[in-house]
Design an enzyme around this catalytic site. Structure first.
Site, PDB file in Angstrom:
ATOM      1  N   GLY B  18      -2.407  -0.335  -1.370  1.00 29.22           N
ATOM      2  CA  GLY B  18      -2.565   0.047   0.026  1.00 29.22           C
ATOM      3  C   GLY B  18      -2.730   1.550   0.193  1.00 29.22           C
ATOM      4  N   VAL B  78      -1.010  -7.173   1.862  1.00 29.45           N
ATOM      5  CA  VAL B  78       0.314  -7.734   1.532  1.00 29.45           C
ATOM      6  C   VAL B  78       0.074  -9.001   0.695  1.00 29.45           C
ATOM      7  CG1 VAL B  78       1.285  -6.817   3.678  1.00 29.45           C
ATOM      8  CG2 VAL B  78       0.421  -9.174   3.625  1.00 29.45           C
ATOM      9  N   ASN B 106      -5.827 -12.115  -1.470  1.00 28.20           N
ATOM     10  CA  ASN B 106      -6.506 -13.253  -2.097  1.00 28.20           C
ATOM     11  C   ASN B 106      -6.051 -14.563  -1.448  1.00 28.20           C
ATOM     12  OD1 ASN B 106      -8.518 -13.380  -3.955  1.00 28.20           O
ATOM     13  ND2 ASN B 106      -7.219 -12.896  -5.716  1.00 28.20           N
ATOM     14  N   GLY B 134      -9.157  -3.808  -8.164  1.00 26.32           N
ATOM     15  CA  GLY B 134      -7.810  -3.366  -8.512  1.00 26.32           C
ATOM     16  C   GLY B 134      -7.432  -2.083  -7.792  1.00 26.32           C
ATOM     17  N   ASN B 190     -13.726 -16.369  -8.718  1.00 25.52           N
ATOM     18  CA  ASN B 190     -12.640 -16.475  -9.689  1.00 25.52           C
ATOM     19  C   ASN B 190     -12.727 -17.768 -10.502  1.00 25.52           C
ATOM     20  OD1 ASN B 190     -11.908 -14.158  -8.351  1.00 25.52           O
ATOM     21  ND2 ASN B 190      -9.726 -14.632  -8.357  1.00 25.52           N
ATOM     22  N   GLU B 193     -15.025 -17.096 -13.206  1.00 22.58           N
ATOM     23  CA  GLU B 193     -14.382 -16.216 -14.190  1.00 22.58           C
ATOM     24  C   GLU B 193     -13.482 -17.010 -15.141  1.00 22.58           C
ATOM     25  OE1 GLU B 193     -11.983 -13.211 -12.422  1.00 22.58           O
ATOM     26  OE2 GLU B 193     -12.454 -11.757 -13.996  1.00 22.58           O
ATOM     27  N   LYS B 264      -2.767 -17.865 -10.911  1.00 23.52           N
ATOM     28  CA  LYS B 264      -2.347 -17.529  -9.554  1.00 23.52           C
ATOM     29  C   LYS B 264      -2.917 -18.524  -8.564  1.00 23.52           C
ATOM     30  CE  LYS B 264      -1.416 -12.618  -9.631  1.00 23.52           C
ATOM     31  NZ  LYS B 264      -2.081 -11.360  -9.335  1.00 23.52           N
TER      32      LYS B 264
END
Lengths: 319, 319, 319, 319
Positions: B18, B78, B106, B134, B190, B193, B264
């Site tokens: 952030g 967040v 995400n 990132g 993703n 990926e 994740k």
């Protein structure tokens, strides 16, 4: 034509790929002699080659072999399969101990192992050396993946390093190990490529059907992915293709492509060999199966035409 | 601190990501105000931000909201999940009709659709806008994938285009469509990926076990592939990793990596959503399963320790 | 019709399945009352039921609920999904603490968990109890997979054990655990069935295309397999189907079946849930994907009609 | 021992399987002669056979061949692979035109094709005839899948039909076609079995880990499935195994089984052959890969012991 034993490099198979490769060799300063049964291909090379002291061609295999410096460095750019074996049999009475025969095709690695063992008994060095980059790469700088006897490789190494593509100054060629190591790595390379193409197709399908994006939007998405962690040559060319218009008709080119793929075998060999070795490569297996499914398109359609009956409806197999 | 309604951009969540994002915004010429419950993070941003007229921070949500120009542009960095919902609930009494709330995390696309519909009733514009690259990307130029109301998007577009990475002059940001379009594309990204990582692992395994190549040789092979049709960011970094030595011990780093992955969720969501839609993505499905298999490592090992008995031998299930 | 609180078992949803189930209950000696909004279904049951003291029906929900002994045992045989929720809402003002509501449909296990928790607060016991065996099984002896509160289950256990199919004297019903345990096991059951059907199709395809066997020969092979280690209900019925002639036309029935499957969801849920839990079920995943591929038949064909152009040839994607 | 040319059937390889098969032949009324290099096996058969006019044995290959009626019917029950070729070479000088050699092992179908072509040139009929049912089946009634020359098959048909298992009066034996048709069907049979075992394992895993069921409960679930659409031999024996206690230790036997499978090859051949033919069998492919993953257990564990370092943690590959 120069006297006997004067050409530094010999190439059998003067199709577009072969002519381009030998012209590349000559351009890098080596004398080179080509051979093809077809006089038309021989003439084509002579015409394109210019200085016949530098690069020449013949349709006599005897003249070809006698024209080369010993140890001879003879490269084959002929279709993979039994033709490689016949050319070897024709060469055998003409070559001498210590000569090199280099197979530049996409041969199955077990065939390369068999040929290497067979020629070793006769004191001939055999190499499997995949050439990638297509016809244009052959002319301007291919990527080369040779495998075979390490000491004998030194004989041809200066030529291979001179003709190969350069990446930041380094030639795109490296000796990969004994016997069929070069073909093996090329085979795995193509297996991976099958997987990448399948994944790219799955991404397109999801964005199109599920995400509801049009071709132009998917092109934009792929272009953006190509600037991040998914950056790759295949994503890049997929993005380009998505932007192409059909120049013979209206609409986007991508919508005219048949959902049907073919196989030459290298991806399939990767799966089959991994199974022989008990090494799991499930995503490559699936990519091979999906390509097989796509290839059955015509059978399925013909079957439908013959058999469909109005009102049959689809079968609900779940209860 | 400036007077009320003076900051052009607000950011909630002043962790490293952030703070980097908001400093990037300020550096591009926009005034920006940050908010975090944690006074330490607030102080960190003030210290890093320098000119407090340009970029400031507070741990009072009221002061934060009042400090922003209307229509307010409030971005959340967040963790995905219920925290996004609580922040929205806390903001609701303070914001005004026409304000924008932008979720930079995400988030699962269905959550974004739900939040967008909920806030639309209250005349608040909600955006799902995945940020990739990132913490370092957030500071120097992230890739942004926003989705939501097209007209409202124009309010934040100049800021997003200014902070995004540039590729040949074009900002790496594009409006992807209404509602959760941005999250959806990020999810598919993703999923792809996952597939690429599984394929790369299969290639490594084949070359190592079957081809008998060492890490240095595979590094060389991957480096060569990276100059041809398999050229990609993942092949490139895989090649680099293969060359790393373990700096705490002897040997190659790659041989110390546990064969165990975590998830994740975004790759898994791709498969699950494709199943809901009846769209086949079998290689992504398999990549998700293989990651699950790798995660069970400890269970399997514990079971072995408890139960193995000398002489039991392995079970031959075939006859 | 009997006086209030006189029927031992109530059933909502008097389609063929529901009527068969309630007639089965009555035949085993229990009094039973049916309910359906549609007076036609109500009349059909009365007609089929014969003795109205034993089995009766109404299209008044109030009369239905008041007609049942307490604690009431109310089973729903209505389509899975939101209809289950609406029926529950209509029942709530009428039922009493301690009553049982039993969902006999193929409900998603998370919906069952949600309903169970919601009704528990109101002191109503909710059960998910998959019924398998189709309409004929419902009449002659279904297989039942109930899950829910163990103590409350005892209220309905004698009825379930009486109506269920018997295998060597044992009723095909067992309490599977709390909450949605019954639906969960049914879901896994259907996931496995997807896999078995896909495997059977792969076997057929190999024997037909590769082995060159005709339908009659494959029937013979399947019949033989059914006497060995591959013995199974699905192999048996596949063998039977292969022997059927098309009774509306010439030729074998199997050659007229469209290569297109549908999904109701239970197999897909198995894969999706396994992904949520990180449990690898790759063959079920693939079976779900293959069914999705088969479902796209018409899209593919329509696309071909629109776009195919003579002479385009197929694309050879390998080099 | 009878005079020359007096035995109706000859069998090479007098292990348990071979002795059982030949005793089965004799019991059905045919005279039979066995051969094995090992005098111990020869004596074992003589002892078990009782009446030596009916069934006898020798360790002289000459005596064996001369003892058989012409055309000779010589069956091999020896391990698949090069041993079959050596036995054929030893037999060749002794047999006569028109004799039958029958390979009862699990041979690769391409080997059978090669042997059939080789022996055809010498006017010897070669059959691949998979025997299933194990040692007990061989004695009491195996299932037989012969392929080879149809006319020559008639010579051995009465013996095969007599010894085979009977199902509702029909012998479990059928001529499957020329050349390797019998081995091919057996290969597909085993490929399907791989898939069924993988599916059963996935079901167990889901019920155990996700459903939280114990072994006894899963046994119950499998037993119930075995009475419905999933009814099968493999589900039945899985249910039985789940109920077994470890008789050398406490606990359930299933919890002591190593999660490690072996492969003899027939399942793998199914996948590889399907790839050669471009026929998609993705669930069999995955079952082969999963078996390969299970086989790497020890490598993974050894690697862990060598390399694991406290505190390394697991790698989170997602961002």
């Amino acid at each position: 034509m120069q006297a006997n034993n004067q050409y530094a490099f010999g190439l059998i198979g003067l199709g577009v790929m072969g002519r381009n490769f030998i012209l590349n060799v000559a351009e890098k300063g080596f004398t080179a002699l080509g051979y093809d049964l077809d006089p038309g291909q021989v003439e084509a090379l002579k015409r394109e080659g210019g200085n016949l002291d530098r690069v020449n061609a013949t349709n006599s295999l005897e003249a070809f072999v006698q024209g080369l410096e010993t140890p001879r460095k003879i490269m084959l750019l002929v279709p993979a399969g039994p033709i490689v074996d016949s050319v070897i049999e024709e060469l055998l009475p003409l070559v001498s101990a210590g000569d090199l025969i280099i197979d530049g095709g996409n041969s199955f690695f077990r065939d390369t192992d068999r040929r290497e063992a067979y020629l070793k008994e006769k004191n001939i060095h055999f190499f499997g050396a995949g050439v990638s980059g297509g016809a244009e790469g052959a002319r301007r700088g291919p990527s080369l993946m040779p495998g075979g006897d390490r000491d004998a490789y030194r004989e041809v190494q200066p030529i291979f390093e001179a003709v190969a593509a350069k990446f930041e100054g380094t030639p795109c060629v490296a000796y990969l190990g004994p016997k069929s190591a070069g073909n093996y790595v090329k085979m795995v390379h193509n297996g991976i490529e099958y997987g990448l193409m399948q994944l790219t197709a799955e991404a397109y399908d999801l964005l199109r059907r599920a995400g509801g994006l049009g071709n132009a939007e998917i092109q934009e998405v792929f272009a953006r992915w190509n600037r991040g962690r998914l950056q790759s040559f295949l994503v890049e060319i997929s993005s380009e293709i998505l932007g192409r218009k059909d120049d013979l008709d209206s609409g986007d080119l991508i919508d005219k492509v048949r959902d049907q793929g073919k196989q030459k075998g290298t991806g399939k060999w990767t799966s089959q060999n991994a199974m022989d070795l008990g090494i799991p490569v499930p995503t490559i297996d699936i990519a091979v199966s999906m390509r097989a499914i796509s290839a059955f398109k015509q059978d399925r359609e013909r079957a439908d035409t013959l058999f469909e009956r109005p009102g049959a409806g689809s079968v609900d197999t779940e209860k």
